[in-house]
Motif scaffolding. Structure first.
Motif, mmCIF file in Angstrom:
data_model
loop_
_atom_site.group_PDB
_atom_site.id
_atom_site.type_symbol
_atom_site.label_atom_id
_atom_site.label_comp_id
_atom_site.label_asym_id
_atom_site.label_seq_id
_atom_site.Cartn_x
_atom_site.Cartn_y
_atom_site.Cartn_z
ATOM 1 N N ALA A 78 -15.659 45.412 32.835
ATOM 2 C CA ALA A 78 -15.552 45.770 31.232
ATOM 3 C C ALA A 78 -15.578 47.016 31.059
ATOM 4 N N TYR A 79 -15.587 47.883 31.935
ATOM 5 C CA TYR A 79 -15.145 49.015 30.708
ATOM 6 C C TYR A 79 -13.339 49.249 30.541
ATOM 7 N N ILE A 80 -12.680 48.074 31.307
ATOM 8 C CA ILE A 80 -10.975 48.505 31.444
ATOM 9 C C ILE A 80 -10.596 48.441 29.836
ATOM 10 N N TRP A 81 -11.068 48.279 29.715
ATOM 11 C CA TRP A 81 -11.182 48.019 28.107
ATOM 12 C C TRP A 81 -10.601 49.143 26.570
ATOM 13 N N GLY A 116 -18.011 51.681 36.490
ATOM 14 C CA GLY A 116 -17.690 52.360 35.108
ATOM 15 C C GLY A 116 -16.703 53.233 35.368
ATOM 16 N N VAL A 117 -16.669 54.120 36.866
ATOM 17 C CA VAL A 117 -16.059 55.232 36.481
ATOM 18 C C VAL A 117 -14.666 54.448 36.831
ATOM 19 N N ALA A 118 -14.425 53.538 37.697
ATOM 20 C CA ALA A 118 -13.146 52.686 37.787
ATOM 21 C C ALA A 118 -12.210 52.464 36.948
ATOM 22 N N GLY A 119 -13.664 51.269 36.142
ATOM 23 C CA GLY A 119 -12.907 50.697 35.277
ATOM 24 C C GLY A 119 -12.290 51.331 34.114
ATOM 25 N N VAL A 120 -12.869 52.382 33.217
ATOM 26 C CA VAL A 120 -12.468 53.262 32.662
ATOM 27 C C VAL A 120 -11.185 53.990 33.221
ATOM 28 N N ILE A 121 -11.140 54.206 34.210
ATOM 29 C CA ILE A 121 -9.868 55.462 34.947
ATOM 30 C C ILE A 121 -8.578 54.014 34.955
ATOM 31 N N GLY A 122 -8.859 53.499 35.636
ATOM 32 C CA GLY A 122 -8.483 51.730 35.938
ATOM 33 C C GLY A 122 -7.446 51.572 34.427
ATOM 34 N N GLY A 123 -8.678 51.306 33.334
ATOM 35 C CA GLY A 123 -7.545 50.549 32.059
ATOM 36 C C GLY A 123 -6.726 51.997 31.168
ATOM 37 N N GLY A 124 -6.955 53.077 31.844
ATOM 38 C CA GLY A 124 -5.814 53.978 30.793
ATOM 39 C C GLY A 124 -4.858 54.393 32.041
ATOM 40 N N VAL A 125 -4.905 54.109 32.824
ATOM 41 C CA VAL A 125 -3.676 54.640 33.822
ATOM 42 C C VAL A 125 -2.896 52.998 33.082
ATOM 43 N N TYR A 143 -1.225 46.378 25.729
ATOM 44 C CA TYR A 143 -2.818 46.760 24.829
ATOM 45 C C TYR A 143 -3.780 46.060 25.099
ATOM 46 N N GLY A 144 -3.146 45.045 24.287
ATOM 47 C CA GLY A 144 -4.116 43.669 23.957
ATOM 48 C C GLY A 144 -4.448 42.888 25.237
ATOM 49 N N LEU A 145 -3.359 42.718 26.109
ATOM 50 C CA LEU A 145 -3.265 41.731 27.394
ATOM 51 C C LEU A 145 -3.928 42.281 28.475
ATOM 52 N N VAL A 146 -4.405 43.194 28.182
ATOM 53 C CA VAL A 146 -4.896 43.752 29.414
ATOM 54 C C VAL A 146 -6.489 43.925 29.672
#
Length: 424
Positions: A332-335, A272-281, A294-297
């Protein structure tokens, strides 16, 4: 000549505000996720079915949480966002503590309704405060850091709740996390204040859009609807897995309560932490070149997650399942960072909390209200065929929601290009 109003600058630094908002969001998800790890003991003690647990985790929480978020978001835009968050934290924590006194389905159902009422005023004003404190080019990362509350809070609720339930009692777990949230509320209000708005000419009258005006603006924004419905579809599965995976691990993989809490808590924390941070970057980096990113990622992330989740669900080994679940949990958290940032940019600054609340209404009423119940009811219907493995096949069928989410997020890419509101 027009005189200028002289106003002091914000008394709370952006990093302080973000840090305290993160703490509150952690409590938000501790209170949500603790029910999932305690599902087994609660069902055994109160004699509840999977369908009833699906109602407790889904519609009991989501009904008022989703609908009241809209008026509370509008109130936060009109008044003081930090006060709305403070009161909400105290309310939902109090009702979480009351869950520990439940004697049957309806008493815990009503307590969960109360948790939803409190949490309705927490998230949308927080999104708006973060957008107030951080400039556009840093906003996806800031919202991603805030969204770390999801895996951190979920992991804390799973691990702490499982340990307390296994060693003492499930009721004590609700009491501990509820009282802790009540104690944090006054500290949050002391440390976090709304930033002072930019001084304007004294002879200029600022018109605050009405709720109907905001709704009319969003009705014309195709990107908003694609993102909101895409998020809702992903949440059907995301919240469903988050709620039911502990039960799957105990029924189909033979883990005990403490083993389950460590297994699932570790997946939430690492992935979860990796996905959330990765999505923001990724959102800030690719979005600076192409707003459609912002939609394609998120769309790509959801498609990649499906086969890995399927392999983990069908695995016969807990060790292999851990590895297989870890990567898609991150995907699942990247969005979160990209989509939440995009929603803030589809409206002007003074309407962000209301727009966020409308987004959350769609996401949570469908995602939380429908997903957890759907997986539980489907599991019950499959029990005559698959027995103890019915939950496994319920999850497998529900992977279709990530495929639908990917398509909707991809459709948002083009309208994002021309519906984006640039800040002046």
């Amino acid at each position: 000549m027009a005189s200028k109003a002289t106003l002091p600058g914000p008394k709370t630094s952006p990093n302080m505000a973000l840090g305290m908002l993160l703490v509150v969001y952690i409590f938000n998800f501790v209170d949500r996720q603790i029910l999932a790890i305690l599902a087994g003991p609660i069902q055994a003690d109160l004699g509840l079915s999977d369908t009833q647990m699906g109602l407790l985790g889904g519609i009991a929480f989501a009904l008022l949480y989703s609908t009241l978020a809209v008026p509370l978001g509008w109130i936060a835009d009109k008044t003081n966002r930090s006060w709305v968050i403070t009161i909400s934290l105290a309310v939902w924590s109090g009702f979480t503590a009351l869950c520990g006194f439940a004697q049957g389905f309806w008493s815990i159902f009503l307590a969960r309704l109360g948790v939803g009422i409190g949490e309705a005023g927490g998230v949308a004003p927080s999104y708006a405060l973060i957008a107030d404190y951080f400039p556009s080019h840093k906003r996806a990362r800031a919202l991603s850091i805030y969204s770390l509350g999801i895996p951190l809070g979920s992991a804390t609720g799973v691990i702490a709740g499982g340990y307390i339930a296994a060693t003492v009692d499930w009721r004590l777990a609700f009491l501990v996390v509820g009282l802790a949230g009540i104690l944090i509320a006054p500290l949050f209000k002391y440390l976090v204040r709304d930033p002072v708005k930019t001084p304007v000419s004294a002879d200029v009258t600022i018109s605050q859009p009405s709720f109907i005006d905001i709704l009319k603006i969003l009705t014309k924004k195709r990107a908003f609807w694609f993102l909101a419905l895409g998020a809702a579809s992903s949440s059907m599965l995301g919240y469903g897995i988050a709620f039911w995976l502990p039960s799957l691990l105990q029924r189909s993989f033979g883990l005990n309560l403490i083993e389950t809490s460590l297994f699932f808590g570790s997946i939430l924390l690492i992935g979860g932490v990796a996905g959330v941070i990765g999505g923001g970057v990724l959102g800030d980096w690719l979005g600076s070149k192409n707003k459609g990113a912002y939609g394609l990622v998120p769309a790509i992330a959801f498609l990649l997650a499906v086969p890995l989740f399927a392999a983990g669900i069908l695995s016969g080994s807990a060790t292999l399942a851990f590895v297989l679940f870890l990567i898609p949990q991150g995907l699942a958290y990247i969005w979160l960072g990209p989509v939440l940032s995009a929603v803030q940019h589809l409206v002007t600054a003074e309407t962000r909390a209301t727009a966020s609340a409308l987004f959350l209404l769609i996401n949570n009423l469908i995602g939380i209200g429908g997903g957890i119940f759907f997986l539980g009811a489907l599991s019950d219907s499959l029990t005559p065929i698959y027995g103890e493995d019915s939950l496994r096949y319920s999850m497998l069928i529900s992977l279709i929601f990530y495929i639908i989410a990917a398509g909707l997020m991809a459709l948002a890419a083009k309208p994002l290009q021309h519906e984006w509101v640039e800040e002046t």
